[in-house]
Write a protein that holds these residues in place. Sequence first.
Motif, PDB file in Angstrom:
ATOM      1  N   ARG A   9      42.642  52.555  36.362  1.00 40.25           N
ATOM      2  CA  ARG A   9      43.659  51.739  37.022  1.00 40.25           C
ATOM      3  C   ARG A   9      43.694  52.187  38.460  1.00 40.25           C
ATOM      4  O   ARG A   9      43.831  53.383  38.742  1.00 40.25           O
ATOM      5  CB  ARG A   9      45.012  51.948  36.351  1.00 40.25           C
ATOM      6  N   LEU A  10      43.543  51.231  39.383  1.00 36.19           N
ATOM      7  CA  LEU A  10      43.420  51.560  40.794  1.00 36.19           C
ATOM      8  C   LEU A  10      44.480  50.860  41.627  1.00 36.19           C
ATOM      9  O   LEU A  10      45.000  49.816  41.248  1.00 36.19           O
ATOM     10  CB  LEU A  10      42.039  51.135  41.313  1.00 36.19           C
ATOM     11  N   HIS A  11      44.754  51.432  42.785  1.00 38.54           N
ATOM     12  CA  HIS A  11      45.562  50.775  43.821  1.00 38.54           C
ATOM     13  C   HIS A  11      44.597  50.511  44.972  1.00 38.54           C
ATOM     14  O   HIS A  11      44.008  51.447  45.526  1.00 38.54           O
ATOM     15  CB  HIS A  11      46.711  51.661  44.288  1.00 38.54           C
ATOM     16  N   TYR A  12      44.409  49.231  45.304  1.00 39.28           N
ATOM     17  CA  TYR A  12      43.435  48.836  46.326  1.00 39.28           C
ATOM     18  C   TYR A  12      44.074  48.831  47.700  1.00 39.28           C
ATOM     19  O   TYR A  12      45.149  48.276  47.890  1.00 39.28           O
ATOM     20  CB  TYR A  12      42.864  47.460  45.987  1.00 39.28           C
ATOM     21  N   MET A  13      43.400  49.477  48.637  1.00 41.15           N
ATOM     22  CA  MET A  13      43.868  49.593  50.015  1.00 41.15           C
ATOM     23  C   MET A  13      42.731  49.159  50.943  1.00 41.15           C
ATOM     24  O   MET A  13      41.607  48.987  50.493  1.00 41.15           O
ATOM     25  CB  MET A  13      44.258  51.049  50.300  1.00 41.15           C
ATOM     26  N   ALA A  29      37.894  40.701  38.065  1.00 46.20           N
ATOM     27  CA  ALA A  29      38.989  39.771  37.800  1.00 46.20           C
ATOM     28  C   ALA A  29      38.497  38.349  37.552  1.00 46.20           C
ATOM     29  O   ALA A  29      39.197  37.553  36.934  1.00 46.20           O
ATOM     30  CB  ALA A  29      39.971  39.773  38.966  1.00 46.20           C
ATOM     31  N   VAL A  30      37.292  38.014  38.002  1.00 42.12           N
ATOM     32  CA  VAL A  30      36.768  36.661  37.828  1.00 42.12           C
ATOM     33  C   VAL A  30      35.839  36.573  36.626  1.00 42.12           C
ATOM     34  O   VAL A  30      36.002  35.721  35.759  1.00 42.12           O
ATOM     35  CB  VAL A  30      36.025  36.190  39.105  1.00 42.12           C
ATOM     36  N   SER A  31      34.871  37.468  36.549  1.00 40.74           N
ATOM     37  CA  SER A  31      33.836  37.376  35.518  1.00 40.74           C
ATOM     38  C   SER A  31      34.079  38.253  34.297  1.00 40.74           C
ATOM     39  O   SER A  31      33.452  38.057  33.262  1.00 40.74           O
ATOM     40  CB  SER A  31      32.477  37.753  36.116  1.00 40.74           C
ATOM     41  N   GLY A  32      34.953  39.251  34.433  1.00 37.32           N
ATOM     42  CA  GLY A  32      35.150  40.201  33.348  1.00 37.32           C
ATOM     43  C   GLY A  32      34.067  41.259  33.263  1.00 37.32           C
ATOM     44  O   GLY A  32      34.084  42.109  32.384  1.00 37.32           O
ATOM     45  N   SER A  44      40.646  42.591  46.301  1.00 38.06           N
ATOM     46  CA  SER A  44      41.714  41.945  47.058  1.00 38.06           C
ATOM     47  C   SER A  44      42.899  42.895  47.119  1.00 38.06           C
ATOM     48  O   SER A  44      43.411  43.316  46.076  1.00 38.06           O
ATOM     49  CB  SER A  44      42.141  40.647  46.373  1.00 38.06           C
ATOM     50  N   ILE A  45      43.329  43.198  48.315  1.00 41.88           N
ATOM     51  CA  ILE A  45      44.518  44.039  48.493  1.00 41.88           C
ATOM     52  C   ILE A  45      45.752  43.240  48.073  1.00 41.88           C
ATOM     53  O   ILE A  45      46.625  43.758  47.379  1.00 41.88           O
ATOM     54  CB  ILE A  45      44.639  44.495  49.951  1.00 41.88           C
ATOM     55  N   ALA A  46      45.817  41.983  48.467  1.00 41.54           N
ATOM     56  CA  ALA A  46      46.989  41.151  48.174  1.00 41.54           C
ATOM     57  C   ALA A  46      47.177  40.934  46.678  1.00 41.54           C
ATOM     58  O   ALA A  46      48.303  40.994  46.173  1.00 41.54           O
ATOM     59  CB  ALA A  46      46.861  39.811  48.878  1.00 41.54           C
ATOM     60  N   ARG A  47      46.094  40.686  45.962  1.00 39.97           N
ATOM     61  CA  ARG A  47      46.188  40.417  44.522  1.00 39.97           C
ATOM     62  C   ARG A  47      45.905  41.652  43.668  1.00 39.97           C
ATOM     63  O   ARG A  47      46.054  41.608  42.453  1.00 39.97           O
ATOM     64  CB  ARG A  47      45.244  39.274  44.150  1.00 39.97           C
ATOM     65  N   GLN A  48      45.475  42.756  44.311  1.00 42.40           N
ATOM     66  CA  GLN A  48      45.158  43.994  43.598  1.00 42.40           C
ATOM     67  C   GLN A  48      44.164  43.724  42.461  1.00 42.40           C
ATOM     68  O   GLN A  48      44.376  44.101  41.309  1.00 42.40           O
ATOM     69  CB  GLN A  48      46.426  44.671  43.078  1.00 42.40           C
ATOM     70  N   GLU A  49      43.039  43.060  42.833  1.00 41.75           N
ATOM     71  CA  GLU A  49      42.002  42.700  41.868  1.00 41.75           C
ATOM     72  C   GLU A  49      40.636  43.168  42.349  1.00 41.75           C
ATOM     73  O   GLU A  49      40.322  43.013  43.534  1.00 41.75           O
ATOM     74  CB  GLU A  49      41.913  41.184  41.702  1.00 41.75           C
ATOM     75  N   PRO A  50      39.793  43.664  41.435  1.00 40.99           N
ATOM     76  CA  PRO A  50      38.424  44.025  41.783  1.00 40.99           C
ATOM     77  C   PRO A  50      37.460  42.862  41.499  1.00 40.99           C
ATOM     78  O   PRO A  50      37.742  42.015  40.634  1.00 40.99           O
ATOM     79  CB  PRO A  50      38.127  45.192  40.842  1.00 40.99           C
ATOM     80  N   TYR A  51      36.350  42.839  42.222  1.00 43.67           N
ATOM     81  CA  TYR A  51      35.330  41.806  42.027  1.00 43.67           C
ATOM     82  C   TYR A  51      33.948  42.444  41.971  1.00 43.67           C
ATOM     83  O   TYR A  51      33.658  43.399  42.683  1.00 43.67           O
ATOM     84  CB  TYR A  51      35.376  40.779  43.159  1.00 43.67           C
ATOM     85  N   SER A  53      31.110  41.064  42.912  1.00 41.67           N
ATOM     86  CA  SER A  53      30.233  40.687  44.024  1.00 41.67           C
ATOM     87  C   SER A  53      31.043  39.988  45.111  1.00 41.67           C
ATOM     88  O   SER A  53      32.174  39.544  44.880  1.00 41.67           O
ATOM     89  CB  SER A  53      29.132  39.734  43.535  1.00 41.67           C
ATOM     90  N   ALA A  54      30.414  39.843  46.259  1.00 43.75           N
ATOM     91  CA  ALA A  54      31.057  39.131  47.371  1.00 43.75           C
ATOM     92  C   ALA A  54      31.304  37.672  46.991  1.00 43.75           C
ATOM     93  O   ALA A  54      32.356  37.108  47.296  1.00 43.75           O
ATOM     94  CB  ALA A  54      30.198  39.221  48.624  1.00 43.75           C
ATOM     95  N   ALA A  55      30.347  37.061  46.302  1.00 43.13           N
ATOM     96  CA  ALA A  55      30.494  35.663  45.900  1.00 43.13           C
ATOM     97  C   ALA A  55      31.699  35.484  44.968  1.00 43.13           C
ATOM     98  O   ALA A  55      32.456  34.518  45.110  1.00 43.13           O
ATOM     99  CB  ALA A  55      29.221  35.178  45.222  1.00 43.13           C
ATOM    100  N   LEU A  56      31.889  36.408  44.046  1.00 50.69           N
ATOM    101  CA  LEU A  56      33.036  36.315  43.140  1.00 50.69           C
ATOM    102  C   LEU A  56      34.345  36.552  43.877  1.00 50.69           C
ATOM    103  O   LEU A  56      35.376  35.954  43.547  1.00 50.69           O
ATOM    104  CB  LEU A  56      32.879  37.296  41.980  1.00 50.69           C
ATOM    105  N   SER A  57      34.328  37.386  44.899  1.00 50.94           N
ATOM    106  CA  SER A  57      35.536  37.613  45.686  1.00 50.94           C
ATOM    107  C   SER A  57      35.904  36.354  46.470  1.00 50.94           C
ATOM    108  O   SER A  57      37.077  35.990  46.555  1.00 50.94           O
ATOM    109  CB  SER A  57      35.366  38.834  46.585  1.00 50.94           C
ATOM    110  N   VAL A  58      34.919  35.649  46.991  1.00 53.02           N
ATOM    111  CA  VAL A  58      35.163  34.382  47.703  1.00 53.02           C
ATOM    112  C   VAL A  58      35.688  33.335  46.725  1.00 53.02           C
ATOM    113  O   VAL A  58      36.640  32.608  47.027  1.00 53.02           O
ATOM    114  CB  VAL A  58      33.882  33.888  48.413  1.00 53.02           C
ATOM    115  N   GLU A  59      35.098  33.284  45.548  1.00 55.16           N
ATOM    116  CA  GLU A  59      35.553  32.338  44.523  1.00 55.16           C
ATOM    117  C   GLU A  59      37.028  32.570  44.184  1.00 55.16           C
ATOM    118  O   GLU A  59      37.814  31.628  44.105  1.00 55.16           O
ATOM    119  CB  GLU A  59      34.694  32.500  43.267  1.00 55.16           C
TER     120      GLU A  59
END
Length: 68
Positions: A9-13, A29-32, A44-51, A53-59
């Motif tokens: 469990r992480l806190h993203y900064m 958070a997108v693909s599992g 994403s710092i705002a949503r506190q979600e990991p991705y 790849s860059a493409a999944l973060s944009v999605e």
Amino acid sequence: MSNRDRPARLHYMPYSFRVLQAGDHVLCAVSGQRIPLEDLRYWSIARQEPYASAALSVEAELKARAVG
């Protein structure tokens, strides 16, 4: 007790993250997809979600903008 095969469990900064609960991976958070902490580069710092790849973060960002 080993942290292998346990999700962290992480806190993203900006530029880094802080481990709140020890583990060796997080789930995208997108693909599992399982992301080893040493390979984690996108979140994403705002949503506190990991991705995974860059493409999944944009999605995720585009989806969040469409909803919000």
